[in-house]
Scaffold this motif. Structure first.
Motif, PDB file in Angstrom:
ATOM      1  N   ARG A 241     114.422 -34.442  59.912  1.00 62.96           N
ATOM      2  CA  ARG A 241     114.036 -35.531  60.802  1.00 62.96           C
ATOM      3  C   ARG A 241     113.542 -34.955  62.128  1.00 62.96           C
ATOM      4  N   ARG A 242     112.495 -35.574  62.649  1.00 56.36           N
ATOM      5  CA  ARG A 242     111.857 -35.146  63.892  1.00 56.36           C
ATOM      6  C   ARG A 242     111.334 -33.711  63.798  1.00 56.36           C
ATOM      7  N   VAL A 243     110.920 -33.347  62.598  1.00 55.86           N
ATOM      8  CA  VAL A 243     110.207 -32.083  62.397  1.00 55.86           C
ATOM      9  C   VAL A 243     108.724 -32.400  62.222  1.00 55.86           C
ATOM     10  N   GLU A 244     107.892 -31.813  63.034  1.00 56.23           N
ATOM     11  CA  GLU A 244     106.443 -32.066  62.997  1.00 56.23           C
ATOM     12  C   GLU A 244     105.738 -30.886  62.338  1.00 56.23           C
ATOM     13  N   TYR A 245     104.700 -31.228  61.559  1.00 59.24           N
ATOM     14  CA  TYR A 245     103.921 -30.217  60.853  1.00 59.24           C
ATOM     15  C   TYR A 245     102.444 -30.558  61.033  1.00 59.24           C
ATOM     16  N   ARG A 246     101.690 -29.606  61.556  1.00 66.02           N
ATOM     17  CA  ARG A 246     100.287 -29.902  61.863  1.00 66.02           C
ATOM     18  C   ARG A 246      99.411 -28.697  61.534  1.00 66.02           C
ATOM     19  N   ARG A 247      98.217 -28.998  60.998  1.00 64.59           N
ATOM     20  CA  ARG A 247      97.220 -27.965  60.709  1.00 64.59           C
ATOM     21  C   ARG A 247      96.005 -28.179  61.601  1.00 64.59           C
ATOM     22  N   THR A 248      95.397 -27.108  62.060  1.00 62.09           N
ATOM     23  CA  THR A 248      94.126 -27.168  62.790  1.00 62.09           C
ATOM     24  C   THR A 248      93.234 -26.035  62.305  1.00 62.09           C
ATOM     25  N   LEU A 249      91.935 -26.291  62.303  1.00 58.91           N
ATOM     26  CA  LEU A 249      90.938 -25.285  61.930  1.00 58.91           C
ATOM     27  C   LEU A 249      90.126 -24.905  63.157  1.00 58.91           C
ATOM     28  N   SER A 250      89.715 -23.649  63.215  1.00 56.99           N
ATOM     29  CA  SER A 250      88.911 -23.195  64.351  1.00 56.99           C
ATOM     30  C   SER A 250      87.548 -23.870  64.374  1.00 56.99           C
ATOM     31  N   GLN A 251      87.070 -24.353  63.217  1.00 56.35           N
ATOM     32  CA  GLN A 251      85.847 -25.145  63.137  1.00 56.35           C
ATOM     33  C   GLN A 251      85.924 -26.012  61.896  1.00 56.35           C
ATOM     34  N   LEU A 252      85.299 -27.180  61.971  1.00 61.09           N
ATOM     35  CA  LEU A 252      85.339 -28.139  60.871  1.00 61.09           C
ATOM     36  C   LEU A 252      84.061 -28.132  60.047  1.00 61.09           C
ATOM     37  N   ARG A 253      83.077 -27.331  60.445  1.00 56.73           N
ATOM     38  CA  ARG A 253      81.807 -27.207  59.723  1.00 56.73           C
ATOM     39  C   ARG A 253      81.527 -25.730  59.526  1.00 56.73           C
ATOM     40  N   ALA A 254      81.060 -25.360  58.346  1.00 61.79           N
ATOM     41  CA  ALA A 254      80.803 -23.958  58.062  1.00 61.79           C
ATOM     42  C   ALA A 254      79.753 -23.848  56.965  1.00 61.79           C
ATOM     43  N   PHE A 255      79.333 -22.608  56.714  1.00 67.23           N
ATOM     44  CA  PHE A 255      78.433 -22.298  55.613  1.00 67.23           C
ATOM     45  C   PHE A 255      79.126 -21.321  54.670  1.00 67.23           C
ATOM     46  N   PRO A 256      78.697 -21.233  53.416  1.00 64.69           N
ATOM     47  CA  PRO A 256      79.294 -20.250  52.510  1.00 64.69           C
ATOM     48  C   PRO A 256      79.196 -18.845  53.093  1.00 64.69           C
ATOM     49  N   GLY A 257      80.286 -18.120  53.034  1.00 66.06           N
ATOM     50  CA  GLY A 257      80.342 -16.784  53.604  1.00 66.06           C
ATOM     51  C   GLY A 257      80.967 -16.739  54.986  1.00 66.06           C
ATOM     52  N   ASP A 258      81.097 -17.886  55.653  1.00 63.92           N
ATOM     53  CA  ASP A 258      81.719 -17.920  56.980  1.00 63.92           C
ATOM     54  C   ASP A 258      83.221 -17.693  56.874  1.00 63.92           C
ATOM     55  N   GLU A 259      83.793 -17.183  57.966  1.00 61.41           N
ATOM     56  CA  GLU A 259      85.237 -17.036  58.075  1.00 61.41           C
ATOM     57  C   GLU A 259      85.734 -17.838  59.268  1.00 61.41           C
ATOM     58  N   LEU A 260      86.893 -18.461  59.124  1.00 61.89           N
ATOM     59  CA  LEU A 260      87.468 -19.260  60.189  1.00 61.89           C
ATOM     60  C   LEU A 260      88.977 -19.105  60.161  1.00 61.89           C
ATOM     61  N   THR A 261      89.644 -19.703  61.129  1.00 64.05           N
ATOM     62  CA  THR A 261      91.085 -19.543  61.282  1.00 64.05           C
ATOM     63  C   THR A 261      91.793 -20.865  61.053  1.00 64.05           C
ATOM     64  N   LEU A 262      92.797 -20.831  60.203  1.00 64.42           N
ATOM     65  CA  LEU A 262      93.695 -21.964  59.990  1.00 64.42           C
ATOM     66  C   LEU A 262      94.976 -21.721  60.784  1.00 64.42           C
ATOM     67  N   THR A 263      95.329 -22.670  61.631  1.00 63.82           N
ATOM     68  CA  THR A 263      96.548 -22.577  62.430  1.00 63.82           C
ATOM     69  C   THR A 263      97.523 -23.653  61.972  1.00 63.82           C
ATOM     70  N   ILE A 264      98.723 -23.228  61.587  1.00 60.94           N
ATOM     71  CA  ILE A 264      99.785 -24.150  61.153  1.00 60.94           C
ATOM     72  C   ILE A 264     100.890 -24.123  62.198  1.00 60.94           C
ATOM     73  N   THR A 265     101.230 -25.293  62.710  1.00 59.04           N
ATOM     74  CA  THR A 265     102.255 -25.414  63.742  1.00 59.04           C
ATOM     75  C   THR A 265     103.374 -26.306  63.228  1.00 59.04           C
ATOM     76  N   MET A 266     104.605 -25.790  63.294  1.00 63.32           N
ATOM     77  CA  MET A 266     105.772 -26.580  62.910  1.00 63.32           C
ATOM     78  C   MET A 266     106.752 -26.606  64.078  1.00 63.32           C
ATOM     79  N   THR A 267     107.210 -27.798  64.447  1.00 63.79           N
ATOM     80  CA  THR A 267     108.046 -27.990  65.622  1.00 63.79           C
ATOM     81  C   THR A 267     109.296 -28.765  65.253  1.00 63.79           C
ATOM     82  N   ASN A 268     110.433 -28.280  65.713  1.00 65.69           N
ATOM     83  CA  ASN A 268     111.712 -28.962  65.525  1.00 65.69           C
ATOM     84  C   ASN A 268     112.052 -29.697  66.830  1.00 65.69           C
TER      85      ASN A 268
END
Length: 402
Positions: free
Chosen positions: A43-70
């Motif tokens: 309870r009251r644990v938050e889980y969130r994902r964010t991407l460094s960019q929401l648009r890309a082309f094949p071959g691109d690299e980006l960063t996925l950030t996962i944040t979990m908070t108690n």
């Protein structure tokens, strides 16, 4: 188990076994605390994902950030996270496990969370192919510090990545880089149906779609729209997703991706050249039941909308392209250029192209089949067979329209 311990505790009190009663009472209190801990763990644990960019082309690299908070005082001794990464996106440098359906790969992490603590994980992702990729869901498991009781909660998918089609070199497609569709060889001035500058009296040769009904009501006589002449052209890109003449023959996924890439390349080049471009497809995007029908436009958002539609497009056709060619005439005016991108040269397709030419449209056929297309009177044909390699593709790092 708890009921049995409670019975033992009562018997120990009856027979005055204080040591046993104290031991059982300690166990019962521990089990009660463990149960309460398990109930409140997530309870009251938050889980969130964010991407460094929401648009890309094949071959691109980006960063996925996962944040979990108690967000509570109760600490968590151990938390296990299983997060789904869609097929077509590769996690670079991190161990993953695969689900039974092979549609997703799973990132597995384990950590502890103190009161009001936040943990952050970052992953490097590689885009393998075109598509709309939704990340998640994630399952988070935790429990009491003794490991007696476990609880789990599912956090829904909350972020979508659009990977646009590859943009190809026009010269590799056998088309001139400066004027791939031969538009400069057309009439120097054409009327722009997107810009109405006035009205005039109606003549029998005017199409009914050009009737200016507001001016007709004002003057009492039939009036026809007058369009601004322009050197820009109106293009309708028609994408045929069929890779075989008959449906029971199946599909060629690689050829479909090539057709989509050719369409994206022409849209990108033509809109940057100042032309009004529309998109028509005999298929539908993911989670959409309607055929793609984007009327021509040259607004700054037109290219982005076309590229997003192509990114979400499924590989299956739902309508013969010959029928689609008949439907789009209501959106276009004679003199517009219709560009068919396809790999099937069936008789209905040839007849539809010939009919459009007779109606006054300029027809360009970009044929991506294994053999050159049959000649059709009045139709400008280009044979662009599938011979593009990944090294020849241009993976753009900017967003469309930029």
């Amino acid at each position: 188990m708890i009921l049995a311990l409670f019975v033992v505790f009562i018997l120990a009190l009856i027979f005055r076994q204080s040591a046993l009663a104290l031991l059982v009472a300690t166990i019962l209190v521990s089990l009660g605390m463990a149960r309460l801990w398990q109930r409140w763990a997530l309870r009251r644990v938050e889980y969130r994902r964010t991407l460094s960019q929401l648009r890309a082309f094949p071959g691109d690299e980006l960063t996925l950030t996962i944040t979990m908070t108690n967000r509570k005082l109760l600490p968590l001794a151990q938390v296990q996270v299983f997060d789904a990464i869609p097929n077509g996106i590769t996690v670079v440098g991190a161990p993953v496990i695969f689900s039974g359906s092979r549609q997703v790969s799973i990132i597995r992490r384990s950590t502890g969370l103190r009161w009001y603590e936040r943990v952050i994980w970052r992953y490097r992702l590689h885009c393998e192919r075109r598509g709309a990729f939704r990340f998640g869901p994630a399952q988070v498991q935790s429990g009491d510090p003794f490991g007696l009781f476990r609880t789990a909660e599912t956090f829904a998918a909350d972020v979508t990545l659009l990977v646009y089609p590859k943009l190809l070199n026009l010269t590799d497609l056998g088309l001139p880089a400066r004027d791939p569709l031969g538009l400069t060889r057309a009439a120097a001035l054409v009327r722009d149906p997107l810009r109405v500058v006035g009205a005039r009296d109606y003549t029998p040769s005017d199409p009914l779609k050009d009737v200016h009904w507001a001016a007709t009501a004002r003057t009492g006589t039939l009036q026809t729209r007058v369009y601004e002449p322009t050197t820009a052209h109106v293009l309708a890109l028609v994408l045929d997703l069929d890779t075989f003449e008959f449906y029971f023959q199946g599909i060629d996924p690689e050829l479909v991706e090539h057709l989509i890439g050719v369409t994206a390349t022409l849209a990108h080049h033509s809109i940057n050249a100042g032309h009004a471009v529309g998109l028509y497809v005999n298929g539908a995007p993911v989670e959409d039941e309607h055929l793609v029908r984007l009327p021509p436009g040259r607004s700054p958002n037109q290219l982005a909308q076309i590229m997003e539609t192509l990114a979400r497009l499924t590989a299956y056709s739902v309508l013969p392209v010959a029928r689609l060619l008949r439907l789009i005439t209501t959106d276009l005016h004679p003199g517009a250029t219709i560009v068919l991108i396809g790999a099937v040269a069936s008789e209905p397709v040839q007849a539809a192209l010939l009919r459009l030419h007779e109606l006054g449209f300029r027809i360009v056929w970009l044929f991506c089949g294994d053999r050159p297309p049959p000649p059709i009177p009045g139709v400008q044909s280009h044979w662009t067979p599938r011979r593009i390699t990944d090294q020849q593709a241009i993976n753009q790092s900017h967003t469309p329209g930029g």
